[in-house]
Design a protein around this motif. Sequence first.
Motif, PDB file in Angstrom:
ATOM      1  N   UNK A   1      -6.578  47.689  28.253  1.00  0.00           N
ATOM      2  CA  UNK A   1      -7.292  47.968  29.421  1.00  0.00           C
ATOM      3  C   UNK A   1      -6.491  48.910  30.375  1.00  0.00           C
ATOM      4  N   UNK A   2      -7.482  49.668  30.963  1.00  0.00           N
ATOM      5  CA  UNK A   2      -6.855  50.887  31.900  1.00  0.00           C
ATOM      6  C   UNK A   2      -7.642  50.717  33.357  1.00  0.00           C
ATOM      7  N   UNK A   3      -6.752  50.719  34.260  1.00  0.00           N
ATOM      8  CA  UNK A   3      -7.372  50.469  35.582  1.00  0.00           C
ATOM      9  C   UNK A   3      -6.730  51.811  36.479  1.00  0.00           C
ATOM     10  N   UNK A   4      -7.836  51.954  37.246  1.00  0.00           N
ATOM     11  CA  UNK A   4      -7.576  52.903  38.354  1.00  0.00           C
ATOM     12  C   UNK A   4      -7.933  52.557  39.804  1.00  0.00           C
ATOM     13  N   UNK A   5      -7.620  52.973  40.657  1.00  0.00           N
ATOM     14  CA  UNK A   5      -7.882  52.198  42.020  1.00  0.00           C
ATOM     15  C   UNK A   5      -8.428  53.486  43.002  1.00  0.00           C
ATOM     16  N   UNK A   6      -9.654  53.095  43.580  1.00  0.00           N
ATOM     17  CA  UNK A   6     -10.471  54.098  44.331  1.00  0.00           C
ATOM     18  C   UNK A   6      -9.689  54.403  45.650  1.00  0.00           C
ATOM     19  N   UNK A   7      -9.661  55.805  45.870  1.00  0.00           N
ATOM     20  CA  UNK A   7      -9.002  56.241  46.953  1.00  0.00           C
ATOM     21  C   UNK A   7      -7.473  56.697  46.651  1.00  0.00           C
ATOM     22  N   UNK A   8      -6.955  56.039  45.716  1.00  0.00           N
ATOM     23  CA  UNK A   8      -5.492  56.440  45.158  1.00  0.00           C
ATOM     24  C   UNK A   8      -5.445  57.440  44.054  1.00  0.00           C
ATOM     25  N   UNK A   9      -6.439  57.076  43.157  1.00  0.00           N
ATOM     26  CA  UNK A   9      -6.689  57.759  41.985  1.00  0.00           C
ATOM     27  C   UNK A   9      -7.825  58.662  41.889  1.00  0.00           C
ATOM     28  N   UNK A  10      -8.534  58.876  42.788  1.00  0.00           N
ATOM     29  CA  UNK A  10      -9.698  59.251  43.043  1.00  0.00           C
ATOM     30  C   UNK A  10     -10.836  58.869  43.830  1.00  0.00           C
ATOM     31  N   UNK A  11     -11.791  59.650  44.491  1.00  0.00           N
ATOM     32  CA  UNK A  11     -12.867  59.240  45.295  1.00  0.00           C
ATOM     33  C   UNK A  11     -14.239  59.695  44.733  1.00  0.00           C
ATOM     34  N   UNK A  12     -14.197  60.117  43.624  1.00  0.00           N
ATOM     35  CA  UNK A  12     -15.503  60.700  43.016  1.00  0.00           C
ATOM     36  C   UNK A  12     -15.508  60.083  41.719  1.00  0.00           C
ATOM     37  N   UNK A  13     -17.036  59.661  41.251  1.00  0.00           N
ATOM     38  CA  UNK A  13     -17.073  58.867  39.938  1.00  0.00           C
ATOM     39  C   UNK A  13     -16.472  59.540  38.831  1.00  0.00           C
ATOM     40  N   UNK A  14     -16.634  60.821  38.449  1.00  0.00           N
ATOM     41  CA  UNK A  14     -15.824  61.364  37.380  1.00  0.00           C
ATOM     42  C   UNK A  14     -14.416  61.309  37.260  1.00  0.00           C
ATOM     43  N   UNK A  15     -13.954  61.687  38.276  1.00  0.00           N
ATOM     44  CA  UNK A  15     -12.398  61.336  38.447  1.00  0.00           C
ATOM     45  C   UNK A  15     -11.911  60.210  38.349  1.00  0.00           C
ATOM     46  N   UNK A  16     -12.582  59.224  38.967  1.00  0.00           N
ATOM     47  CA  UNK A  16     -12.105  57.783  38.603  1.00  0.00           C
ATOM     48  C   UNK A  16     -12.344  57.262  37.077  1.00  0.00           C
ATOM     49  N   UNK A  17     -13.367  57.570  36.725  1.00  0.00           N
ATOM     50  CA  UNK A  17     -13.743  57.397  35.500  1.00  0.00           C
ATOM     51  C   UNK A  17     -12.634  57.880  34.462  1.00  0.00           C
ATOM     52  N   UNK A  18     -12.446  59.311  34.624  1.00  0.00           N
ATOM     53  CA  UNK A  18     -11.356  60.041  33.811  1.00  0.00           C
ATOM     54  C   UNK A  18     -10.060  59.132  33.958  1.00  0.00           C
ATOM     55  N   UNK A  19      -9.578  58.700  35.301  1.00  0.00           N
ATOM     56  CA  UNK A  19      -8.316  58.288  35.323  1.00  0.00           C
ATOM     57  C   UNK A  19      -8.190  56.779  34.714  1.00  0.00           C
ATOM     58  N   UNK A  20      -9.364  56.196  34.785  1.00  0.00           N
ATOM     59  CA  UNK A  20      -9.239  54.729  33.946  1.00  0.00           C
ATOM     60  C   UNK A  20      -9.350  54.909  32.449  1.00  0.00           C
ATOM     61  N   UNK A  21     -10.107  55.871  32.058  1.00  0.00           N
ATOM     62  CA  UNK A  21     -10.436  56.011  30.496  1.00  0.00           C
ATOM     63  C   UNK A  21      -8.769  56.462  30.269  1.00  0.00           C
ATOM     64  N   UNK A  22      -8.150  57.413  30.736  1.00  0.00           N
ATOM     65  CA  UNK A  22      -6.862  57.707  30.484  1.00  0.00           C
ATOM     66  C   UNK A  22      -5.725  56.769  30.447  1.00  0.00           C
ATOM     67  N   UNK A  23      -6.023  55.761  31.323  1.00  0.00           N
ATOM     68  CA  UNK A  23      -5.107  54.325  31.438  1.00  0.00           C
ATOM     69  C   UNK A  23      -5.456  53.765  30.108  1.00  0.00           C
ATOM     70  N   UNK A  24      -6.412  53.339  29.843  1.00  0.00           N
ATOM     71  CA  UNK A  24      -6.839  52.842  28.642  1.00  0.00           C
ATOM     72  C   UNK A  24      -6.356  53.495  27.331  1.00  0.00           C
ATOM     73  N   UNK A  25      -6.428  54.571  27.329  1.00  0.00           N
ATOM     74  CA  UNK A  25      -5.858  55.177  26.273  1.00  0.00           C
ATOM     75  C   UNK A  25      -4.390  55.292  26.064  1.00  0.00           C
ATOM     76  N   UNK A  26      -3.739  54.921  27.191  1.00  0.00           N
ATOM     77  CA  UNK A  26      -2.434  54.997  27.399  1.00  0.00           C
ATOM     78  C   UNK A  26      -2.063  53.597  26.689  1.00  0.00           C
ATOM     79  N   UNK A  27      -2.768  52.539  27.171  1.00  0.00           N
ATOM     80  CA  UNK A  27      -2.803  51.127  26.581  1.00  0.00           C
ATOM     81  C   UNK A  27      -2.769  51.048  25.367  1.00  0.00           C
ATOM     82  N   UNK A  28      -3.555  51.767  24.624  1.00  0.00           N
ATOM     83  CA  UNK A  28      -3.602  51.824  22.949  1.00  0.00           C
ATOM     84  C   UNK A  28      -2.556  52.533  22.309  1.00  0.00           C
TER      85      UNK A  28
END
Length: 259
Positions: free
Chosen positions: A211-238
């Motif tokens: 599981x990867x988690x990103x927070x709106x406003x802290x890790x991004x305010x645009x869809x692509x940025x938030x998705x990229x941050x959450x996806x990278x966090x999930x990859x780090x979990x793997x």
Amino acid sequence: MVAPLLPGWPVLFFSHNRWFALVLLGIVGSLVLAWGSSELPRRSALVREKARSLAREKELREELQRAYEERDRLYQEQAQAALTDTVTGLLNHRAFMQRLDEAIARGQTERSGFLLVFLDVDHFKTINDTWGHLAGDEVLRQVAERLRTALHAGDVAARYGGDEFALILDDVPITRAHEEGERLRRIIQSPPYSGPGLGEPTTEVSVTTSIGVAAYGIHGTQPNRLIDQADQAMYQAKLAGRDCVRVTGARTTFPGQMV
């Protein structure tokens, strides 16, 4: 009729207004009776025809109403099908992106926040290779069902693609990011999975998630940025060994460790 038989009947007839009125009334009554006897059937037929016409018109209106309702039902079903994943019953990728845009717009207007969670089923290929794709679909369905039970009012869950799920946890602060991720991880992991396609009826399959988690406003305010941050966090979990939660910007976590 009697007057002609009496002497001087014309004088008697015309000198007594009562007799004249009675005769006139009889004539008029005869005419009215004759008109009524001929007009009443026609009027009755018209009334019956009007009643049949109104009844038919009512039936047509009801049929039209049913047709409109059926059309609306089919339209809603088609609209729902266009936004729903056929395997899990959750929102599909397209619908999730719409919800994410709405959440961002709401966050900008109301100055509120949310968590974007990406969740991937660990070793899902092994499940497909061992028991087949029908078993894999069953696991996805059960994951989706557990996610539904984990949602709060305002949350959104979707099948993002393949064995990957995405969630929007509404109005949850970054300080609870790891806690919420762990809650989801435990709900999905326990109890073991069983069901159609997963071997014998007594066979139980353990399913874990990264599981990867990103927070709106802290890790991004645009869809692509938030998705990229959450996806990278999930990859780090793997990379951290799977079956764990990773929050964007925090160090890699292993099962049982806190951020």
